[in-house]
Design a protein around this motif. Structure first.
Motif, PDB file in Angstrom:
ATOM      1  N   ALA A  96       0.847  -1.176  -0.059  1.00  0.00           N
ATOM      2  CA  ALA A  96       0.044   0.063   0.103  1.00  0.00           C
ATOM      3  C   ALA A  96       0.913   1.256  -0.077  1.00  0.00           C
ATOM      4  O   ALA A  96       1.802   1.409   0.865  1.00  0.00           O
ATOM      5  N   ASN A  97       0.703   2.323  -0.873  1.00  0.00           N
ATOM      6  CA  ASN A  97       1.309   3.336  -0.951  1.00  0.00           C
ATOM      7  C   ASN A  97       0.437   4.469  -0.706  1.00  0.00           C
ATOM      8  O   ASN A  97      -0.745   4.389  -1.361  1.00  0.00           O
ATOM      9  N   VAL A  98       0.431   5.127   0.309  1.00  0.00           N
ATOM     10  CA  VAL A  98      -0.531   6.227   1.003  1.00  0.00           C
ATOM     11  C   VAL A  98      -0.032   7.718   0.746  1.00  0.00           C
ATOM     12  O   VAL A  98       1.013   8.061   1.377  1.00  0.00           O
ATOM     13  N   ARG A  99      -0.731   8.286  -0.056  1.00  0.00           N
ATOM     14  CA  ARG A  99      -0.153   9.592  -0.288  1.00  0.00           C
ATOM     15  C   ARG A  99      -1.287  10.760  -0.171  1.00  0.00           C
ATOM     16  O   ARG A  99      -2.446  10.930  -0.744  1.00  0.00           O
ATOM     17  N   LEU A 116      -7.463  15.043   0.675  1.00  0.00           N
ATOM     18  CA  LEU A 116      -7.845  13.780   0.128  1.00  0.00           C
ATOM     19  C   LEU A 116      -6.848  12.905   0.317  1.00  0.00           C
ATOM     20  O   LEU A 116      -5.475  13.260   0.501  1.00  0.00           O
ATOM     21  N   VAL A 117      -6.797  11.506   0.041  1.00  0.00           N
ATOM     22  CA  VAL A 117      -5.699  10.534   0.201  1.00  0.00           C
ATOM     23  C   VAL A 117      -5.734   9.616  -0.780  1.00  0.00           C
ATOM     24  O   VAL A 117      -6.762   9.004  -1.160  1.00  0.00           O
ATOM     25  N   PHE A 118      -4.701   9.576  -1.555  1.00  0.00           N
ATOM     26  CA  PHE A 118      -4.645   8.238  -2.489  1.00  0.00           C
ATOM     27  C   PHE A 118      -4.234   7.152  -1.763  1.00  0.00           C
ATOM     28  O   PHE A 118      -2.844   7.194  -1.260  1.00  0.00           O
ATOM     29  N   VAL A 119      -4.475   6.024  -2.010  1.00  0.00           N
ATOM     30  CA  VAL A 119      -4.242   4.803  -1.752  1.00  0.00           C
ATOM     31  C   VAL A 119      -4.019   3.755  -2.928  1.00  0.00           C
ATOM     32  O   VAL A 119      -5.112   3.425  -3.474  1.00  0.00           O
ATOM     33  N   ARG A 120      -2.792   3.669  -3.204  1.00  0.00           N
ATOM     34  CA  ARG A 120      -2.087   3.176  -4.408  1.00  0.00           C
ATOM     35  C   ARG A 120      -1.732   1.887  -4.293  1.00  0.00           C
ATOM     36  O   ARG A 120      -0.893   1.497  -3.374  1.00  0.00           O
ATOM     37  N   GLU A 121      -2.298   0.936  -4.973  1.00  0.00           N
ATOM     38  CA  GLU A 121      -1.738  -0.523  -5.089  1.00  0.00           C
ATOM     39  C   GLU A 121      -0.401  -0.286  -5.347  1.00  0.00           C
ATOM     40  O   GLU A 121       0.072   0.086  -6.623  1.00  0.00           O
ATOM     41  N   ALA A 171     -10.758   4.478  -8.435  1.00  0.00           N
ATOM     42  CA  ALA A 171     -10.412   4.917  -9.886  1.00  0.00           C
ATOM     43  C   ALA A 171     -10.003   3.666 -10.733  1.00  0.00           C
ATOM     44  O   ALA A 171      -9.375   2.685 -10.382  1.00  0.00           O
ATOM     45  N   HIS A 172     -10.518   3.810 -12.137  1.00  0.00           N
ATOM     46  CA  HIS A 172     -10.057   2.510 -12.814  1.00  0.00           C
ATOM     47  C   HIS A 172     -10.334   3.055 -14.429  1.00  0.00           C
ATOM     48  O   HIS A 172     -10.678   4.338 -14.677  1.00  0.00           O
ATOM     49  N   LYS A 173      -9.811   2.056 -15.106  1.00  0.00           N
ATOM     50  CA  LYS A 173     -10.278   2.134 -16.799  1.00  0.00           C
ATOM     51  C   LYS A 173     -10.740   0.903 -17.267  1.00  0.00           C
ATOM     52  O   LYS A 173     -10.179   0.515 -18.299  1.00  0.00           O
ATOM     53  N   ALA A 174     -11.681   0.634 -16.520  1.00  0.00           N
ATOM     54  CA  ALA A 174     -12.076  -0.952 -16.927  1.00  0.00           C
ATOM     55  C   ALA A 174     -13.032  -0.831 -18.385  1.00  0.00           C
ATOM     56  O   ALA A 174     -13.318  -1.789 -18.930  1.00  0.00           O
ATOM     57  N   ASN A 175     -13.377   0.433 -18.658  1.00  0.00           N
ATOM     58  CA  ASN A 175     -13.906   0.476 -20.124  1.00  0.00           C
ATOM     59  C   ASN A 175     -13.003   0.148 -21.207  1.00  0.00           C
ATOM     60  O   ASN A 175     -13.600  -0.002 -22.433  1.00  0.00           O
ATOM     61  N   VAL A 176     -11.921   0.349 -21.142  1.00  0.00           N
ATOM     62  CA  VAL A 176     -10.751   0.085 -21.922  1.00  0.00           C
ATOM     63  C   VAL A 176     -10.326  -1.270 -21.489  1.00  0.00           C
ATOM     64  O   VAL A 176      -9.860  -2.161 -22.451  1.00  0.00           O
ATOM     65  N   ALA A 227      -2.002   4.717 -11.918  1.00  0.00           N
ATOM     66  CA  ALA A 227      -3.259   5.755 -11.760  1.00  0.00           C
ATOM     67  C   ALA A 227      -2.838   6.427 -10.589  1.00  0.00           C
ATOM     68  O   ALA A 227      -3.021   7.745 -10.466  1.00  0.00           O
ATOM     69  N   GLY A 228      -2.691   5.599  -9.481  1.00  0.00           N
ATOM     70  CA  GLY A 228      -2.270   6.238  -8.173  1.00  0.00           C
ATOM     71  C   GLY A 228      -1.029   7.274  -8.269  1.00  0.00           C
ATOM     72  O   GLY A 228      -0.880   8.295  -7.654  1.00  0.00           O
ATOM     73  N   ASP A 229      -0.063   6.892  -9.041  1.00  0.00           N
ATOM     74  CA  ASP A 229       1.353   7.740  -9.149  1.00  0.00           C
ATOM     75  C   ASP A 229       0.692   8.862  -9.868  1.00  0.00           C
ATOM     76  O   ASP A 229       1.284  10.083  -9.528  1.00  0.00           O
ATOM     77  N   VAL A 230       0.084   8.575 -10.940  1.00  0.00           N
ATOM     78  CA  VAL A 230      -0.047  10.015 -11.970  1.00  0.00           C
ATOM     79  C   VAL A 230      -1.346  11.068 -10.879  1.00  0.00           C
ATOM     80  O   VAL A 230      -0.776  12.117 -10.992  1.00  0.00           O
ATOM     81  N   LEU A 231      -2.328  10.394 -10.478  1.00  0.00           N
ATOM     82  CA  LEU A 231      -3.253  11.367  -9.761  1.00  0.00           C
ATOM     83  C   LEU A 231      -2.737  11.789  -8.651  1.00  0.00           C
ATOM     84  O   LEU A 231      -3.128  13.060  -8.456  1.00  0.00           O
TER      85      LEU A 231
END
Length: 332
Positions: A96-99, A116-121, A171-176, A227-231
């Motif tokens: 877990a990366n917590v930013r 806000l807090v990003f919890v990144r896999e 956050a996801h991009k499951a449509n693609v 996504a977590g890195d960029v956002l």
């Protein structure tokens, strides 16, 4: 007296060599002023400088130092970043990366209400390292998403949100990326049903726009790795810059804390680097060890210093790294 917490200190390259000692100075001040808090700091090397000297960006003794410590403070690595930080995260299974991205008074944030807090896999996705030369002029990158990792980061994110009273967005991009991000969303849904918690899902590109427009609509954002890195870097832009963002890499038994700012070679060695992100890493570390009151005191001292000064040049001031650090220590 309680047993000292063993903390590996790896400044790395660039301004990491200026910011991490500032964090260590603040932690020393905290330990000196509070009964029951004690640290044993052990130093290691990693990054471009040590590679030039030894041929290895991450010496085995540094890896062992980090895996043998209770936690680690890491600064930054330059051209060798991929050879340093990703292996260190893997060495402690930091899944877990917590930013956090929080706006502070006095810094001219574009979104002064952001919190806000990003919890990144942190272990797979496109950072799993599966790249290949398929043919001349043709390269490939394999994205890895597993049910186990998706469920693990979802559980961590839901529990973190509940503890800190945040809403949850995924956050996801499951449509693609229907199969891989589909797997990610299935893992989130499984844990949501188990814990009986609610969340919303947003396409990551749409979320980028929404975050810029009004980040106050969001609390915890659970993301796949890239996504977590960029956002989270995007969010740094509307809270005052990378010099304010700390991150925590959490594993089952230990953690590694690092500022998000990187090496900043344009100012390295000038002693004007903003130490705030590294010092906030120290606050994360205190809270990780369940020294919550001490962590809160560090955050308060940082907030007051950002509001009233002194400030480093990136925030419109003229103070040095040492002057800002001293002001925070004085407020403690």
């Amino acid at each position: 007296m309680s047993e000292a917490k063993r903390v590996a200190v790896v400044p790395g390259d660039g301004i990491g060599r200026e910011a991490i000692p500032a964090a260590q100075q603040v932690l020393d001040a905290v330990a000196d002023g509070r009964e029951g808090i004690d640290f044993e700091f052990v130093s290691g090397e990693a990054g471009d400088r040590v590679q030039e000297r030894t041929g290895s960006a991450l010496p085995e003794e540094t890896r062992e130092l980090v895996t043998g410590a209770d936690a680690a403070l890491f600064g930054a690595a330059g051209e060798t970043a991929a050879e340093v930080i990703i292996p260190l995260r893997r060495a402690i299974d930091a899944f877990a990366n917590v930013r956090p991205a929080t706006a502070y008074p006095g810094v001219g944030a574009l979104q002064p209400e952001a919190d806000l807090v990003f919890v990144r896999e942190n272990t797979e996705g496109v950072y799993a390292g599966h790249e290949a030369d398929l043919a001349p002029g043709v390269t490939t990158l394999t994205r890895v998403i597993t049910a186990e990792a998706s469920e693990r980061i979802a559980r961590f994110g839901f529990e973190y949100a509940a503890e800190h009273d945040y809403s949850v967005t995924v956050a996801h991009k499951a449509n693609v990326m229907q199969t891989t991000d589909g797997q990610f969303l299935e893992g989130v849904a499984t844990v949501s049903e188990e814990l009986d918690v609610e969340y919303e899902t947003v396409l990551m590109d749409a979320l980028a726009m929404e975050l810029v427009r009004d980040p106050t609509d969001y609390g915890v954002v659970i993301c796949p790795n890239l996504a977590g890195d960029v956002l989270s870097d995007l969010a740094a832009g509307f809270v005052g810059g990378l010099g304010l963002l700390a991150s925590a890499n959490i594993g089952p038994e230990r953690a590694l804390f690092e500022p998000v700012h990187g090496t900043a070679p344009d100012i390295a060695g000038q002693k004007v680097a903003n130490p705030t992100a590294a010092i906030l890493c120290g606050a994360h570390l205190l809270e990780y060890f369940e020294f919550e009151a001490a962590g809160a005191d560090v955050r308060e001292a940082v907030t007051e210093t950002l509001a009233d000064g002194p400030r480093t040049p990136d925030l419109g001031g003229e103070a040095s790294t040492d002057e800002v650090t001293a002001a925070i220590v004085d407020r403690l």
